[in-house]
Motif scaffolding. Structure first.
Motif, PDB file in Angstrom:
ATOM      1  N   VAL A   1       0.803  -1.194  -0.163  1.00  0.00           N
ATOM      2  CA  VAL A   1      -0.124  -0.103  -0.105  1.00  0.00           C
ATOM      3  C   VAL A   1       0.957   1.281  -0.021  1.00  0.00           C
ATOM      4  O   VAL A   1       0.248   2.168   0.033  1.00  0.00           O
ATOM      5  CB  VAL A   1      -0.914  -0.015   1.174  1.00  0.00           C
ATOM      6  CG1 VAL A   1      -1.738  -1.291   1.392  1.00  0.00           C
ATOM      7  CG2 VAL A   1      -0.403   0.269   2.372  1.00  0.00           C
TER       8      VAL A   1
ATOM      9  N   LYS B   1      -8.794   6.809  -4.742  1.00  0.00           N
ATOM     10  CA  LYS B   1      -7.531   5.809  -4.280  1.00  0.00           C
ATOM     11  C   LYS B   1      -7.586   5.579  -3.009  1.00  0.00           C
ATOM     12  O   LYS B   1      -7.405   4.040  -2.427  1.00  0.00           O
ATOM     13  CB  LYS B   1      -6.318   6.416  -4.619  1.00  0.00           C
ATOM     14  CG  LYS B   1      -5.239   5.915  -4.465  1.00  0.00           C
ATOM     15  CD  LYS B   1      -3.922   6.258  -4.895  1.00  0.00           C
ATOM     16  CE  LYS B   1      -2.597   5.538  -4.513  1.00  0.00           C
ATOM     17  NZ  LYS B   1      -1.395   6.124  -4.748  1.00  0.00           N
TER      18      LYS B   1
ATOM     19  N   TYR C   1      -1.689   9.432  -0.996  1.00  0.00           N
ATOM     20  CA  TYR C   1      -3.144   9.414  -0.983  1.00  0.00           C
ATOM     21  C   TYR C   1      -3.677  10.764  -0.589  1.00  0.00           C
ATOM     22  O   TYR C   1      -3.236  11.229   0.109  1.00  0.00           O
ATOM     23  CB  TYR C   1      -3.794   8.096   0.057  1.00  0.00           C
ATOM     24  CG  TYR C   1      -3.154   6.872  -0.315  1.00  0.00           C
ATOM     25  CD1 TYR C   1      -3.953   5.980  -0.906  1.00  0.00           C
ATOM     26  CD2 TYR C   1      -2.130   6.380   0.042  1.00  0.00           C
ATOM     27  CE1 TYR C   1      -3.780   4.766  -1.111  1.00  0.00           C
ATOM     28  CE2 TYR C   1      -1.552   5.006  -0.112  1.00  0.00           C
ATOM     29  CZ  TYR C   1      -2.406   4.059  -0.891  1.00  0.00           C
ATOM     30  OH  TYR C   1      -2.031   2.951  -1.082  1.00  0.00           O
TER      31      TYR C   1
ATOM     32  N   THR D   1      -8.471   1.420  -2.027  1.00  0.00           N
ATOM     33  CA  THR D   1      -7.273   0.798  -1.236  1.00  0.00           C
ATOM     34  C   THR D   1      -7.254   0.297   0.283  1.00  0.00           C
ATOM     35  O   THR D   1      -7.420  -0.962   0.321  1.00  0.00           O
ATOM     36  CB  THR D   1      -5.813   1.479  -1.235  1.00  0.00           C
ATOM     37  OG1 THR D   1      -5.767   2.091  -2.557  1.00  0.00           O
ATOM     38  CG2 THR D   1      -4.961   0.979  -0.848  1.00  0.00           C
TER      39      THR D   1
END
Length: 290
Positions: free
Chosen positions: A206, A266, A210, A270
């Motif tokens: 990850v 996003k 973001y 995610t």
């Protein structure tokens, strides 16, 4: 169980993180007097003494206009310090969570920025935050860079508290109406960050950048209108006249972006996180105000 080094605990987001992180590990939260982020040696010594398994860095130099004349200090705190934390995280093999800003973008256009869009900061603060992001990426550590915008809360210096103060003192106010973004409650940031940590993600998978803001959009004028509506409903004195003005009618030392919209796809894809709308968050924040 994590050993967490949390910076900026006296700030809006840091204060909320200290609350929301409870139960996830041992939290080391040195105050700004105990940890001088502009002192590289002190910062390294602190990290090496604590031996964290996770570093969270909400600390920042956030005086946007003052940064124009205090460039060295802004870059020390917003660029050098994150770089050192990232180097130490890489050395320890641990993740770093760092908070950045919509000011890394040019502020032009009307579309919501995506994390992959070109960056072009328009002031010293934005440039120092972007350089901080770049030092983190260059370190090779696993990281989350969380870009946010228009942060406010029940403490510190922010638009909400400024409006409430001026509302008690003034009958008429002029508020910029052509800058658009998402007012973001610092508790939304802390709680979403804590959800991510608690989910125990594969940090390598990850790792990246973001956006993390409340959903929806408004102008500073619209934000002020919402603040005063809630304030009036609880009996506070508010201005009788509120005027929307253009950015050009309110000159500041640092250029402000007109488009601060941040796309949240996003974050949702995610981590499965959907931030509440900005109006809902503002109403919840009001419930915490004395």
């Amino acid at each position: 169980m994590h050993t967490i080094l949390l910076t900026g605990v006296n700030g809006q987001v840091g204060h909320e993180l200290r609350r929301s992180l409870q139960g996830l590990g041992y939290i080391h939260a040195p105050s700004s007097t105990d940890l001088n982020l502009a002192d590289a040696d002190s910062l390294r010594k602190t990290v090496r003494a604590i031996k964290p398994t996770l570093i969270i860095n909400p600390a920042a130099y956030t005086a946007v206009d003052k940064a124009e004349s205090e460039e060295d200090l802004a870059f020390a705190i917003n660029t050098m310090a994150p770089g050192i934390l990232a180097e130490e995280a890489k050395r320890l093999g641990i993740p770093l969570i760092h908070y950045s800003t919509d000011y890394v973008y040019s502020g032009e256009g009307t579309s919501a920025w995506q994390e992959s869009d070109p960056v072009a900061p328009q002031n010293v603060y934005g440039a120092s935050k972007l350089a901080g992001e770049e030092t983190i990426r260059a370190s090779g550590c696993n990281h989350l860079i969380l870009r946010t915008s228009w942060v406010y809360g029940a403490r510190g210096k922010n638009f909400l508290l400024t409006m409430l103060k001026f509302g008690r003192e003034r009958d008429s106010m002029n508020i910029v109406a052509d800058q658009i973004g998402a007012p973001t409650w610092c508790r939304t940031i802390s709680d979403l960050s804590t959800h991510i940590i608690a989910s125990q993600p594969d940090w390598q998978a990850v790792s990246g950048t973001y956006h993390m803001v409340n959903s929806g959009e408004t102008s500073w004028y619209g934000f002020a209108q919402a603040i005063f509506a809630l304030a009036a409903a609880r009996g506070d004195k508010v201005p009788s006249t509120l005027n929307g003005i253009a950015t050009e009618d309110y000159p500041t030392p640092a250029k402000r972006p007109k488009n601060s919209r941040l796309n949240l796809d996003k974050l949702q894809t995610t981590f499965g996180l959907i931030p509440p709308g900005w109006e809902e968050a503002l109403a919840m924040c009001f419930e915490t105000l004395r």
